[in-house]
Design a protein around this motif. Sequence first.
Motif, PDB file in Angstrom:
ATOM      1  N   HIS A 167       0.809  -1.220   0.000  1.00 24.77           N
ATOM      2  CA  HIS A 167       0.000   0.000   0.000  1.00 24.77           C
ATOM      3  C   HIS A 167       0.838   1.265   0.000  1.00 24.77           C
ATOM      4  N   ILE A 168       2.146   1.162   0.279  1.00 26.76           N
ATOM      5  CA  ILE A 168       2.977   2.370   0.322  1.00 26.76           C
ATOM      6  C   ILE A 168       4.126   2.362  -0.679  1.00 26.76           C
ATOM      7  N   SER A 172      -0.543   7.482   4.746  1.00 28.80           N
ATOM      8  CA  SER A 172      -0.686   6.600   5.904  1.00 28.80           C
ATOM      9  C   SER A 172       0.576   6.524   6.750  1.00 28.80           C
ATOM     10  N   GLN A 232       3.415  10.788   2.831  1.00 24.49           N
ATOM     11  CA  GLN A 232       2.563   9.636   2.554  1.00 24.49           C
ATOM     12  C   GLN A 232       1.288   9.713   3.383  1.00 24.49           C
TER      13      GLN A 232
END
Length: 358
Positions: A207-208, A226, A224
Amino acid sequence: MGKLSGIRVIDLSMFLPGPMLTVMMADQGADVIKVEPAAGDPARTQGPFEDGHSIWFANLNRGKASVVLDLKSEAGKAALADLIRGADVFVEGFRPGVMARLGFGWDDVRALNPRIVYCSISAFGQHGALAHHPAHDMTVQALAGFLSVNDGPDGTPAVPGVPAADVAAGLTGLAAVLMALIGREKTGQGDYIDIAMFDSLLPWGAHIAGSALTGGPSPRSDNQRSLGGAAFYNVYDTEDGRHVVLGGREIKFARALLTALGRPDLIALAEAEAGEAQAPLIAFLRDTFRTRSRDEWDAFMADLDVAYAPVLDFAEAFAQPHIAERGLLCGVHISPAIRFAGETYTPGPVPPLQGDAP
């Protein structure tokens, strides 16, 4: 009768990843025999202790039996071979090549028992440039890129609070072993599983890590969504030196909180790109959260639809009513996260004394 009653596991692993895999099997009724050297699993000596047992060791080895074997002796080798002949699963966590040198590599073990599922757990796998590199959890996190975004405001990586690579390997190994046992029902044959902490952790970054995967820049936590670049996914200081978090970026949460704080004009900033564009909103929230204590913020947030939480220490976390309501603790044992409808959990027998297997 647990879901894994009748399954026998020979567990040569120590510390955390392998014992985590096998204790989850023991919690579901598997017969797990822990094979230890004379010195024992080092986790036995790690405090704190309760009733003479390490709490760490107890939580990862409850419900198992123990045998002490010297695998460099002929008697020890013969005893392990006898255990293998009657087993369904074999788990080991030594460096690559060690088990083969002892005479218990995959080819040796399947010759003794063609139906056995053999799982090796190591830092970087059984082959590859890093296969023989010594490592524990933080080394793996550093080489997998994760430590680069486990950083403070000044960009300096911090020692991670969770051994994510260890845990990822234990969970991935459990899934693989269970898949192999299901596959054995169709083929009648066992299987070999090469579980690496490194391999197991990499998917946790999907997800990153997108930009890095496509040849672009690596993610930085300050830009970012999150990792700290978004106002509504961030950690804030309170007046009493404690901390709270906003943990949901949906605009409805921003609308609820900023309206309650009298700043609906800032709602649009919560929809901006993470990073510099949200910096004014982050600054406002930092200043705002520092005006009240953590408990005062708890009271303020009680009736708001906001993904908010106080940062609790472990003692505070374990004391929450939710823990008791869901039966998540049984004395000093953390209850299994895997539970089935209509079944209640009681911890297995106390962790084994060395050599207590009949």
